[in-house]
Design a protein around this motif. Sequence first.
Motif, PDB file in Angstrom:
ATOM      1  N   SER A 125     -26.416 -18.526  -8.440  1.00 42.22           N
ATOM      2  CA  SER A 125     -25.797 -19.486  -7.526  1.00 42.22           C
ATOM      3  C   SER A 125     -25.472 -18.840  -6.192  1.00 42.22           C
ATOM      4  O   SER A 125     -25.004 -17.700  -6.135  1.00 42.22           O
ATOM      5  CB  SER A 125     -24.506 -20.039  -8.150  1.00 42.22           C
ATOM      6  N   THR A 127     -31.486 -26.638  -5.539  1.00 41.74           N
ATOM      7  CA  THR A 127     -30.948 -27.614  -6.490  1.00 41.74           C
ATOM      8  C   THR A 127     -31.913 -28.731  -6.879  1.00 41.74           C
ATOM      9  O   THR A 127     -32.065 -29.030  -8.070  1.00 41.74           O
ATOM     10  CB  THR A 127     -29.641 -28.215  -5.940  1.00 41.74           C
ATOM     11  N   SER A 130     -26.424 -29.482  -2.305  1.00 41.59           N
ATOM     12  CA  SER A 130     -25.816 -28.202  -1.939  1.00 41.59           C
ATOM     13  C   SER A 130     -24.738 -28.352  -0.881  1.00 41.59           C
ATOM     14  O   SER A 130     -23.904 -27.463  -0.705  1.00 41.59           O
ATOM     15  CB  SER A 130     -26.895 -27.234  -1.438  1.00 41.59           C
ATOM     16  N   VAL A 172     -28.691 -22.367  -6.199  1.00 42.82           N
ATOM     17  CA  VAL A 172     -28.010 -23.621  -6.514  1.00 42.82           C
ATOM     18  C   VAL A 172     -26.532 -23.419  -6.204  1.00 42.82           C
ATOM     19  O   VAL A 172     -25.868 -22.583  -6.821  1.00 42.82           O
ATOM     20  CB  VAL A 172     -28.214 -24.021  -7.990  1.00 42.82           C
ATOM     21  N   SER A 173     -26.018 -24.176  -5.246  1.00 42.27           N
ATOM     22  CA  SER A 173     -24.661 -23.941  -4.762  1.00 42.27           C
ATOM     23  C   SER A 173     -23.587 -24.383  -5.742  1.00 42.27           C
ATOM     24  O   SER A 173     -22.528 -23.769  -5.831  1.00 42.27           O
ATOM     25  CB  SER A 173     -24.455 -24.654  -3.419  1.00 42.27           C
TER      26      SER A 173
END
Length: 340
Positions: A141, A96, A173, A118-119
């Motif tokens: 993601s 992120t 995250s 990227v969460s």
Amino acid sequence: MKKRMLVIAAAVAASVMMASPVMADDFKIGICNYVDDASLNQIVDNIQSRLEELGEEKGVTFDVSYDNCNADASVMEQIISDFQADNVDLMVGVATPVAMRMQSATEGTETPVVFSAVSDPVGSGLVDSLDAPGANTTGTSDYLDTSSIMKLIQAQNPDVKKIGLLYDVGQDSSTTAIQEAKDYLDKEGIEYVERTGTTTDEVQLAAEALIADGVDAVFTPTDNTIMTAELSIYEKFIDAGIPHYTGADSFALNGAFVGYGVDYANLGQKTADMIADILVDGAKPAETAVETFDNGTATVNTETCEGLGLDLETIKKDFEPLCTQVNEITTAENFDDIEK
């Protein structure tokens, strides 16, 4: 700062009788990794190997410049500036913080950004929505289904009373996953204790504090700071008889009891597919949906399981109804160390 260059060779179109050879297109890609850990490194390795395959298939050359900022914001800034000076055709941000800085740096330009791991792409402001990102940024993601990990904890220990939440408050995250964990535990009437750290030394102190707090288990989401420190804390938890449940198989590789989440090798391959779709096939990032994955794989560290005095077969039996599969792993620093 030393930059590593990797030129991924692409196949030239096959020669046809009486036809002139077709020159391959050359695409310049800049990849920046946030930190040196097993999961993120696995993503980068698979992006590069998949791009090599795609280059051969499509008859193009992917000229990849790769670097790792090791969580240093000033180094990250320099790497991105170097990519811009090199006039890369596309930037790849792994994790992120890198993706957010790349998005900001390319605002108002036509340079696409593809992120990986990227969460929470929407919550971090990288995209308007998963289906329609809306600007020059899209990607893959590793969203974490936090409630599924909580259920694994309860399956292993139905009498769990107190759970430790170990994370870095500065990691985007972790924000959503930790809040989801709190909401779940509040609903279940299970007590929780939060301990945080922003450096490996602080994480070690936080782990020791959780042990002193008398927690029955510890949960960590896909937090890069804790991931980096895992090799320095896993034995503390084993000695205390506390299982550490985490959001990626790389944690389990580095000694945590369980890692639950996405297949990071597949994540890297899908990221490469998106890169090729944009550069070669003309896909628009604004209209390219963010790729999400099934979080159904639990990875159990068999050595840690034994160290905690737990029976592996019983654990697998308890976990199997809650997972698409249960994998086993032993402790190592990198995945390559166990594949040799």
